[in-house]
Write an enzyme that holds these catalytic residues in place. Sequence first.
Site, PDB file in Angstrom:
ATOM      1  N   HIS A 117      18.958   3.736  -5.465  1.00 20.23           N
ATOM      2  CA  HIS A 117      20.408   3.890  -5.553  1.00 20.23           C
ATOM      3  C   HIS A 117      20.839   4.392  -6.938  1.00 20.23           C
ATOM      4  O   HIS A 117      22.032   4.523  -7.215  1.00 20.23           O
ATOM      5  CB  HIS A 117      21.068   2.533  -5.242  1.00 20.23           C
ATOM      6  CG  HIS A 117      22.488   2.624  -4.811  1.00 20.23           C
ATOM      7  ND1 HIS A 117      23.487   1.854  -5.374  1.00 20.23           N
ATOM      8  CD2 HIS A 117      23.099   3.378  -3.867  1.00 20.23           C
ATOM      9  CE1 HIS A 117      24.629   2.132  -4.804  1.00 20.23           C
ATOM     10  NE2 HIS A 117      24.433   3.057  -3.886  1.00 20.23           N
ATOM     11  N   LYS A 167      21.715   6.588 -10.337  1.00 20.04           N
ATOM     12  CA  LYS A 167      22.393   7.858 -10.623  1.00 20.04           C
ATOM     13  C   LYS A 167      22.262   8.153 -12.110  1.00 20.04           C
ATOM     14  O   LYS A 167      22.725   7.382 -12.947  1.00 20.04           O
ATOM     15  CB  LYS A 167      23.881   7.797 -10.271  1.00 20.04           C
ATOM     16  CG  LYS A 167      24.181   7.746  -8.776  1.00 20.04           C
ATOM     17  CD  LYS A 167      24.394   6.363  -8.283  1.00 20.04           C
ATOM     18  CE  LYS A 167      24.849   6.378  -6.832  1.00 20.04           C
ATOM     19  NZ  LYS A 167      24.901   5.023  -6.260  1.00 20.04           N
ATOM     20  N   ASP A 210      18.907  18.272 -21.989  1.00 19.64           N
ATOM     21  CA  ASP A 210      18.256  18.536 -23.285  1.00 19.64           C
ATOM     22  C   ASP A 210      17.934  17.261 -24.058  1.00 19.64           C
ATOM     23  O   ASP A 210      17.720  17.309 -25.273  1.00 19.64           O
ATOM     24  CB  ASP A 210      19.130  19.456 -24.159  1.00 19.64           C
ATOM     25  CG  ASP A 210      19.044  20.916 -23.723  1.00 19.64           C
ATOM     26  OD1 ASP A 210      18.198  21.231 -22.867  1.00 19.64           O
ATOM     27  OD2 ASP A 210      19.825  21.734 -24.239  1.00 19.64           O
ATOM     28  N   HIS A 268      34.757   3.007  -5.028  1.00 12.76           N
ATOM     29  CA  HIS A 268      33.306   3.129  -5.134  1.00 12.76           C
ATOM     30  C   HIS A 268      32.795   2.749  -6.524  1.00 12.76           C
ATOM     31  O   HIS A 268      31.597   2.732  -6.766  1.00 12.76           O
ATOM     32  CB  HIS A 268      32.862   4.555  -4.787  1.00 12.76           C
ATOM     33  CG  HIS A 268      31.400   4.695  -4.522  1.00 12.76           C
ATOM     34  ND1 HIS A 268      30.509   5.190  -5.462  1.00 12.76           N
ATOM     35  CD2 HIS A 268      30.659   4.380  -3.430  1.00 12.76           C
ATOM     36  CE1 HIS A 268      29.285   5.185  -4.944  1.00 12.76           C
ATOM     37  NE2 HIS A 268      29.338   4.703  -3.723  1.00 12.76           N
ATOM     38  N   LYS A 277      31.537   0.680  -9.657  1.00 11.67           N
ATOM     39  CA  LYS A 277      30.798  -0.569  -9.855  1.00 11.67           C
ATOM     40  C   LYS A 277      30.855  -0.911 -11.339  1.00 11.67           C
ATOM     41  O   LYS A 277      30.239  -0.219 -12.162  1.00 11.67           O
ATOM     42  CB  LYS A 277      29.336  -0.422  -9.423  1.00 11.67           C
ATOM     43  CG  LYS A 277      29.145   0.097  -7.971  1.00 11.67           C
ATOM     44  CD  LYS A 277      28.851   1.550  -7.981  1.00 11.67           C
ATOM     45  CE  LYS A 277      28.288   2.104  -6.686  1.00 11.67           C
ATOM     46  NZ  LYS A 277      28.717   1.618  -5.459  1.00 11.67           N
ATOM     47  N   ASP A 303      34.927 -11.169 -20.988  1.00 12.12           N
ATOM     48  CA  ASP A 303      35.602 -11.646 -22.206  1.00 12.12           C
ATOM     49  C   ASP A 303      36.269 -10.531 -22.995  1.00 12.12           C
ATOM     50  O   ASP A 303      36.476 -10.649 -24.203  1.00 12.12           O
ATOM     51  CB  ASP A 303      34.620 -12.402 -23.110  1.00 12.12           C
ATOM     52  CG  ASP A 303      34.179 -13.727 -22.510  1.00 12.12           C
ATOM     53  OD1 ASP A 303      34.844 -14.196 -21.559  1.00 12.12           O
ATOM     54  OD2 ASP A 303      33.166 -14.279 -22.968  1.00 12.12           O
TER      55      ASP A 303
END
Length: 566
Positions: free
Chosen positions: A184, A186, A191, A461, A463, A468
Amino acid sequence: LLPMLEPPPPAALRSWLRLLLPALLLASLLGCAGLPDKVERTNTKAQPAAQDTPLGRIAKASTVDPEQSGFRLMPTGQFALQARLELVRRAQRTLDIQYYQIHDDRTGRYLLRALRDASERGVRVRLIIDDLYTSGEDPLLIGLDAYPNIEVRLFNPFPAGRQNFLTRFAVNIREFDRVNRRMHNKLFIADGVMAVAGGRNIADEYFMASAGANFVDLDTFIIGGILPRLGQLFDQYWNSDRVLPIRAIVKSEASDEELRRDFERLTTREAQPITRVTDLPGEAGGGEIVEVVGSTGGTPEPEPPPPNDVLGYGPIADELNAGRVGLVWADAQAYADAPDKVIGRVSTYGVVPIDDVDSVRYNVVEMMRRARKSVVITSPYLIPGEAGIETFRESIARHGVTYTLVTNSLAATDEPVVHTGYRRYRPEMLKLGMNLYELSPQKVSRSLRLGRFSTSIGRLHAKSAVVDGERVFIGSMNFDPRSDQLNTEMGLFIQSPVLAQQMLKLVDVIRQQGAYKVTLAANGQDVIWSTVGPGGQDVVVEEPETDIWTRIMLEVLSVIAPEGLL
C-alpha cells in the site's frame, strides 16, 4: 463493493457469470499456477543524491539545516499532480517510484508518458506497482518496460488469471492468503534530492480529475536529510524477492519495438474508441450492431492548479523556476513495513513474536501512547479494534487526552463493507467522549476550500495524525485491520509545531465545511448526525445521504463481514 449495493441488471449479472464460471472451472482443473522459481534480475540501489543537477542545486539553495528535512503539505490534488510531473520533467539522473495503484486513465497515462520521456533523455526509472489493480494494464506496463532505462516490477504478482480482478482471485484461490496481502506504500523520489510521499495513488480521482468522485487527500513534498532513508526504503522493496520484473510474469513474443508501438497507441493524445458488437437474432444474415461503449488512450494536459491552495501556497513549479522552495524544516523519521509481511513473516525473539519497531503501525501507536493533551486523526477507513479502543481508553483515563477522529460517512465511503467494522466501534468511541466526524459528500462538493469538485462527490482518503499539536504522521496507513495485518505501509513522523498547526487547520476546514458531527442521542445508545446549514443546525437520525437499500445492505454485510479481512 459500492456498485454491488444496487441490484445488478440482468445483462451485468450475466457478464459477471461469464467471467466467474470459466475461472472457477480453470481453477478446479489446473489448481493454482505458482510464481516462477528462477527469475533473471539485476539488483540495484539508489544512487547518491545528485547535487550537480538542476533539482540538486534547487534543493541545496532551499536547505536551511542539512540535518533536518523540509516539508510542504499538498492538500489540493492539482498541486500534488503538478509537483510529481515537475519532478519527472526536471530529473536528470534517477526516478524511483512506488505505488499501490496506477490507473489506466488520463492521469495514469500522462504520468507514464512523462516517465517514457525521462527515460529517453537518459534518466534511470525504477517503477514498483502492487499487482492487485493492474488488470488490463499488462500491455501498457510491458510497453513502458520496453523503453531503455526503464524497469517495471510488480509486488506480489498474480501469476495466472490476469484478465480481470475476479479471475485473478478465482484462479489463485489456493494462494489466497498470499495474494490477499498487498503493498500500500506511496513514494516518489527524483535524483535522490526531492520526494513526494503521502496517501495518493496515481488516478484521476486523487487529483480532482474524475467526473464521478474525487478524494480529499494529503501528500507532502520533501527535501533534505530524510532523502537517503527514503532511498533505502525503496531499495528494500526493489531488491526483495516479493517484487518481480514484469516480464517474469507477463510473457510476450513481441519485440521491444512492437511493445513500444503498442504503448504509444494506448497512450496517444488521440483517444481510440472501444466498440461492442452484438449479434442480431435470427438465421444467418441477421446482422449485428456496433456500439461505442468507451475509449482507450488519450492523454490530455492535466488541469493547471488554482492560484493558491487552502494553506495559501502557490504552485510549486513557480518556486522551482525561481530556484528556491519555501518549506517547513524539522526533524523527521521515515518507516516502512518489511516486504516479507506479504508471507506473514513477523519479528521474533527466539520463537516468540515481538513488535516490529520499524513498522508503521508500531510507531503510530507509540506516538499516540505518548500523547498528553490531544490526538487528531484522519482516516478514510477507521476500525480501531479492541486493542485500539483500549489504547484510547487508557490515554483518556490516565492523561485526559482529547481525541478527534475524522472519517468517511457511509455515503462518502468507497468501501461500505469496511464501514460495517467501523460502525461496530462507533458507540463505544462516543461513550469514551471522543469527538467523531464523518465526511458529507454533499457538503464537501460545495466547499471551494477543499477543492473544485464540480458535479463529483467528495470522499476522504487522507491518512494523518497530529499529537499534542507538535508531532505529525503522514503516510499510507489506514487505521484498520488490513493496514495492520495484511498490507505493507509507509509513513513519515515529523516533529514540527508549525506543520502540526497546518495539519490542524486542514482538519478544521474538513470538520466545519465538509462533515457531520456524530454524537449519542439522549438515550445514550443511538447515534445522531448534526450539521450546521443555512437554516441553522440540522439533525439526522439515520446514516445521512443514503437510501433505504444501502442501509439494508449495510445490515446484511455487518453480519457476514469478518473484521480481520476489512
